[in-house]
Each structure stands twice: as C-alpha cells, then as structure tokens.
Design an enzyme around this catalytic site. Structure first.
Site, mmCIF file in Angstrom:
data_model
loop_
_atom_site.group_PDB
_atom_site.id
_atom_site.type_symbol
_atom_site.label_atom_id
_atom_site.label_comp_id
_atom_site.label_asym_id
_atom_site.label_seq_id
_atom_site.Cartn_x
_atom_site.Cartn_y
_atom_site.Cartn_z
ATOM 1 N N GLY A 86 0.828 -1.213 0.000
ATOM 2 C CA GLY A 86 0.000 0.000 0.000
ATOM 3 C C GLY A 86 0.853 1.250 0.000
ATOM 4 N N ARG A 89 3.918 5.974 1.856
ATOM 5 C CA ARG A 89 4.412 7.355 1.917
ATOM 6 C C ARG A 89 3.889 8.169 0.744
ATOM 7 N NH1 ARG A 89 10.520 7.390 -0.392
ATOM 8 N NH2 ARG A 89 10.353 5.596 -1.751
ATOM 9 N N LYS A 109 4.378 11.770 -3.379
ATOM 10 C CA LYS A 109 5.216 10.711 -2.828
ATOM 11 C C LYS A 109 6.173 11.371 -1.840
ATOM 12 C CE LYS A 109 8.318 7.109 -4.692
ATOM 13 N NZ LYS A 109 8.643 6.424 -5.948
ATOM 14 N N GLY A 122 7.714 7.453 6.004
ATOM 15 C CA GLY A 122 6.767 8.156 5.144
ATOM 16 C C GLY A 122 7.397 9.253 4.298
ATOM 17 N N ARG A 172 3.544 13.247 -8.615
ATOM 18 C CA ARG A 172 3.645 12.311 -9.735
ATOM 19 C C ARG A 172 2.327 12.257 -10.500
ATOM 20 N NH1 ARG A 172 6.005 6.521 -8.401
ATOM 21 N NH2 ARG A 172 4.013 6.044 -7.460
ATOM 22 N N ASP A 248 4.063 -5.003 -7.461
ATOM 23 C CA ASP A 248 3.489 -3.710 -7.044
ATOM 24 C C ASP A 248 4.084 -2.556 -7.842
ATOM 25 O OD1 ASP A 248 5.737 -4.708 -5.365
ATOM 26 O OD2 ASP A 248 5.734 -2.666 -4.596
ATOM 27 N N ASN A 249 5.112 -2.838 -8.619
ATOM 28 C CA ASN A 249 5.707 -1.806 -9.461
ATOM 29 C C ASN A 249 5.386 -2.038 -10.932
ATOM 30 O OD1 ASN A 249 6.790 -0.497 -7.249
ATOM 31 N ND2 ASN A 249 8.747 -1.583 -7.374
ATOM 32 N N ASP A 258 7.945 3.894 -10.830
ATOM 33 C CA ASP A 258 8.885 3.675 -9.729
ATOM 34 C C ASP A 258 10.340 3.589 -10.177
ATOM 35 O OD1 ASP A 258 7.397 4.050 -7.570
ATOM 36 O OD2 ASP A 258 7.402 2.009 -6.837
HETATM 37 P P1 AMP Z 1 8.808 1.039 -3.373
HETATM 38 O O1 AMP Z 1 10.100 0.370 -3.076
HETATM 39 O O2 AMP Z 1 8.913 2.539 -3.434
HETATM 40 O O3 AMP Z 1 8.109 0.458 -4.544
HETATM 41 O O4 AMP Z 1 7.893 0.773 -2.093
HETATM 42 C C1 AMP Z 1 7.506 -0.493 -1.636
HETATM 43 C C2 AMP Z 1 6.600 -0.336 -0.442
HETATM 44 O O5 AMP Z 1 7.287 0.259 0.663
HETATM 45 C C3 AMP Z 1 5.389 0.531 -0.666
HETATM 46 O O6 AMP Z 1 4.342 0.001 0.098
HETATM 47 C C4 AMP Z 1 5.824 1.873 -0.146
HETATM 48 O O7 AMP Z 1 4.740 2.689 0.225
HETATM 49 C C5 AMP Z 1 6.645 1.474 1.064
HETATM 50 N N1 AMP Z 1 7.669 2.452 1.441
HETATM 51 C C6 AMP Z 1 8.843 2.684 0.803
HETATM 52 N N2 AMP Z 1 9.543 3.646 1.439
HETATM 53 C C7 AMP Z 1 8.793 4.051 2.495
HETATM 54 C C8 AMP Z 1 8.959 5.017 3.539
HETATM 55 N N3 AMP Z 1 10.048 5.770 3.622
HETATM 56 N N4 AMP Z 1 7.954 5.137 4.438
HETATM 57 C C9 AMP Z 1 6.853 4.389 4.366
HETATM 58 N N5 AMP Z 1 6.642 3.462 3.416
HETATM 59 C C10 AMP Z 1 7.589 3.288 2.492
HETATM 60 MG MG MG Z 2 6.618 0.877 -5.606
#
Ligand code: AMP
Ligand code: MG
Length: 496
Positions: A86, A89, A109, A122, A172, A248-249, A258
């Site tokens: 989900g 952030r 983001k 976040g 974004r 998820d990406n 992403d």
């Molecule tokens: P990502 O690697 O950006 O595709 O993120 C994968 C998951 O980790 C997603 O659910 C993001 O919302 C969560 N996430 C990544 N970085 C953070 C962060 N700094 N704080 C909270 N959630 C994060």
């Molecule tokens: Mg992602």
C-alpha cells in the site's frame, strides 16, 4: 486556474483505500516544476508565485477538490508475496482530465506516513525524487510510456537514511496507479466482490471497449500483457534496467513506474545488474521480459477468482485455460515488438518495411558483437547510423576486433543495399537516442542538488535529456560513457 478534479477512485472504490491527508512540511521550497506538463493538465502555474507553488506541491495547502487517499495494494517482491504494502508514503490527491481528454492521477510521494507505512518514516529524499524527474522526462522524450514528475519540493526537514539527507515531496502524474499488486491485495484476502469492483474499474478506465465483452477478464489480461510486451521491448531497445520489477511496481496502464534503482546499460552485457539489493540478478537486463510474464501470471491468478467459484473445479479449469492463452502469447508479442524496434534501429524499415528472413539473426549477431567487445550500447547504435550514410570510421573506433565487425557489416550492407543512405541514417537517429541518463551524470546532478543545494547541474542535465536525439556539440558532455572502472563499481539503491 487550479486543478479541476474528478475523483473516480475515491467515489467508486470506497473500501480499497484509506482517506488520508499529506503531512504539512516546515519550509517548502520549489526545486522543480514541469511547466509543460502543468499546461497539459490545465494548471495555470503562472497564477501562483513561488511560495504558492511550493505550498501547493508540498501538500501544505490542499487544492480545492482534492480527496487525498492512500491506496491499498500487495505485491510479490523479489518473488515473495507481501500481502499488505500500500501507499506507505504516498497519497493520491485525485484525478484530472487533461487537455487531450485523458484522465490522469495526481499523487504525492514522500508526504508523510500513512496507515500502510509499517516501519517506514513516510518520507523521501531530494536525490531520489529528482532522479525520478530525470529518468521519467527522458522516457517521455524518447516515447516510452511513463509516469511523469510534475513538481519536486524540498521540505526543509532532514530524512534519516544512512546519513541525514534533505527531504522532498514529489508530485507524480500517472495514467493511473492501478498495479498488478492492487488486484493481488483483494485476491489474497478472498474479497471477491471488492476485487470485481476494482477490476471492472480498471477496465472502465484503461480498456473501456472491453467492458461488454463476454470474457472481459481474459480480455483485460490480454490488453495488459500486450502493453507490457511493448513496454519491456522498448526498455530493452534503449538499455533500460528497471531494477525492481515487483508486481506492485507493474502498472495495468503499461506505464513505467517507480524509478528507484533503475539504471542504463553502458557496455552491452545482458547480465547487467546495478541494484545493490538484487543479489541473485532476478531483475537483470536480460531477465526483464521473463519477469514481466511472471508478473502477468500473478495477475492472471487474481482474475481466475472472478471467473469461477473456488469450489467449481471444472469452471476453474476452463478459466485457467482461457487466461493461459495470453500468457502463452506474451513471448511472441514481446519478440514481435522487440524485433520491430531492432529493425528500425538497424535501419531496415525505410524502403522495405517488410521483415525478411535473417533480420532477427542480424540483430542478435550485432548484439553478440557488442557483448564480446564490450561496446557502449547507446553509442554503437548511433555510430551505426553514421555508417548507413557511408561514415564508418566512428563505428570502427568503438570496436577492438575490426575483422568481426567487418564480417557483420558486409551482411548488414547487403540487407540495406536498396534505400538511400542519408534518409536511412536519419530514420535510425530518430529511434536511437544519443543522450541517455548516463549513470555518472545522473549521480553528479543529484549529488550537487542534494549536498550543495546546487540545482544548476540538474537543470542542465534535464535540458539535455529532453533532447535525447539531438547530436549537437552542447550535448557531447552528456553523451560520453562513464569510465569503465566507474561503471564496474556502480550500485543503485531503492529510491528512498
Ligand atoms: P517502493 O520500493 O517505493 O516500490 O515501495 C515499496 C513499499 O514500501 C510501498 O508500500 C511503499 O509505500 C513502502 N515504502 C517505501 N519507502 C517508504 C517510507 N520511507 N515510508 C513508508 N513506506 C515506504
Ligand atoms: Mg513501488
């Protein structure tokens, strides 16, 4: 004029998200604004001053009509299923219909923790958010479907990673944020009716012509698979390595999303991996088409639930058979898109658009040559365009073993013999960029912005990346490969 929102996700998909507001930041400062994209979205950026824009894109002042929310999704990360990811952030502000009538998501983001944040803070740092700007704008400039950055604001707050870094919020724009993982979230929980609402919403949004097909779920899979086949083929033909192709990406829209640990090939080597966390090379350059298909199989698994009752064995088998067809076709669709791109890059399209036997082998042997002699992928294609108009010396200069190159050139010249050289060269230069986001140039720009608060290097690089096919003197600095020893030690990190 501000955004004119029309928020179908908020309106139609209650229960699939959490209404959630961005956290205000202490000292918003605008680092980047995409004026061209703002115009496309009907936003009159000129009506706001710098402070107004900074508060808007920091989330300190919510635009009228926004209904911010954090979306639920799950995902396979490096092959392992995480049932709840989900927007940890991120928040979706809402949707805007752009000047060409297309519905676009506007999302932040790095705008603070949400109920999906788990252990995360976040937040996001300036460097990775500006990275997303650079790569996304380049993708757009070369015609590869991509989410785009509308703005980046520095928050005035540090974020703590290995060391304190300046914080940022990215705005974004996406054709939607529906991911394979969005469907997986509801499928994994056995929430079939919610899943059906989400899937029907996805069809209405991205493939409305399929809404009344008798097998609309199979048709959706086919449409997503076809888009992903084209997308990944485009990535491969510019040497792009996404680096974290988790489910998820992967979008249903077919846009690249992403830009965390992504990077570009320099010397051609299909096994190239840059991401520091990709130890097994799962997301290596050459694996990308296979991984895309693997992700599509995960999408198919969610759709089975909508097509057959779990206890109706015969119906389930029939559904699986129907959904397997697009998965089986994927390699062919990918291959067709890849080969079409390669033929354009080889200059085989003008004059004779007809595919000829041996074209694929010609492309494969060219790549094998680049691999064997560790030739820069991007420059090789450009110098081949010079060769098409009779200027072969720059091409030869890239190779150490000229005999092997010569043997290949004899075949290529034979295949090209019919059309006019300069026209062919021009066509080739339209599909093979001269400037790519070279990893060392990207790092240089991000480091100046992040460490010294100096955006001039970033601005100049962005200007160059927005003209990827322009081979003028001003671009030379950006077109040069990194020193091989620099590339050998280069590692990327998940954009945090
Ligand atoms: P990502 O690697 O950006 O595709 O993120 C994968 C998951 O980790 C997603 O659910 C993001 O919302 C969560 N996430 C990544 N970085 C953070 C962060 N700094 N704080 C909270 N959630 C994060
Ligand atoms: Mg992602």
């Amino acid at each position: 004029m501000a955004f004119v929102f029309d928020n179908t996700y908020a309106r139609e998909l209650a229960g699939t998200y959490v209404p959630w507001k961005p956290v205000a930041v202490p000292q918003p400062r605008l680092l980047f604004l995409n004026r061209e994209l703002a115009v496309e979205l009907g936003l009159d950026a000129e009506a706001l001053d710098g402070d107004g824009l900074a508060s808007l894109f920091a989330g300190n002042v919510l635009p009228e009509g926004a209904e911010p929310l954090a979306q639920a999704y799950a995902g396979h990360q490096f092959g392992m299923f995480s049932p709840q990811l989900g927007d940890g952030r991120a928040v979706l502000l809402g949707e805007v219909i752009d000047r060409r009538g297309r519905r676009r998501d506007i999302a932040f983001k790095g705008s603070g923790r949400t109920p999906f944040a788990r252990g995360g803070d976040g937040k996001a740092a300036v460097g990775p958010m500006l990275r997303e700007v650079l790569i996304g704008e380049w993708m757009h400039a070369v015609g590869i479907p991509s989410t785009r950055a509308l703005a980046v604001v520095a928050t005035g707050e540090p974020v703590y990673r290995e060391q304190p870094l300046p914080g940022a919020v990215l705005t974004r724009v996406a054709s939607s944020h529906l991911r394979v993982g969005t469907l997986q979230f509801f499928a994994a929980r056995g929430e079939r009716e919610t899943l059906r609402r989400v899937v029907d919403y996805a069809i209405a949004r991205h493939d409305p012509e399929l809404a009344h097909e008798p097998d609309r779920y199979v048709a959706l899979l086919r449409a997503v698979a076809a888009r992903q086949a084209r997308l990944v083929a485009q990535w491969m033909n510019v040497g792009f390595i996404h680096g974290v192709m988790n489910t998820d990406n992967m979008t249903l829209s077919g846009e690249t999303i992403d830009y965390g640990p992504c990077a570009f090939l320099e010397a051609y080597d299909p096994a190239t991996v840059f991401s520091s966390i990709d130890e097994g090379g799962r997301y290596a350059y050459a694996n990308q088409p296979r991984i895309a298909r693997w992700n599509l199989a995960r999408l198919a698994e969610t759709l089975v639930l909508l097509m057959a009752d779990p206890d109706d064995e015969a119906a389930a088998q029939h559904a699986v058979a129907q959904l397997t067809a697009p998965l089986d076709a994927f390699p062919e669709w990918y291959e067709a898109a890849l080969r079409e791109g390669q033929r354009a890059k080889l200059g085989l399209l003008p004059g004779s658009t007809q595919e000829m036997a041996g074209d694929a082998a010609l492309a494969d042997d060219w790549l094998a040559l680049l691999h064997a002699q560790r030739v820069d992928f991007t420059l090789a294609w450009r110098r081949l365009a010079d060769a098409a108009q009779g200027d072969e010396a720059p091409l030869r200069a890239l190779f150490t073993d000229s005999a092997a190159l010569e043997a290949w050139l004899v075949r290529w010249r034979g295949r090209c013999a019919t059309a006019d050289g300069p026209a062919r060269a021009q066509q080739m230069r339209r599909v093979s960029p001269w400037v790519i986001p070279r990893n060392h140039r990207v790092e240089e720009a991000l480091s100046a912005a992040s460490r010294n608060d100096d955006l001039a290097v970033f601005d100049d690089l962005l200007a160059a990346l927005r003209k990827p096919f322009d081979e003028s003197d001003a671009q030379v600095y950006y077109a040069q490969p990194a020193p091989p020893e620099w590339v050998a030690g280069y590692r990327t990190f998940c954009g945090t």
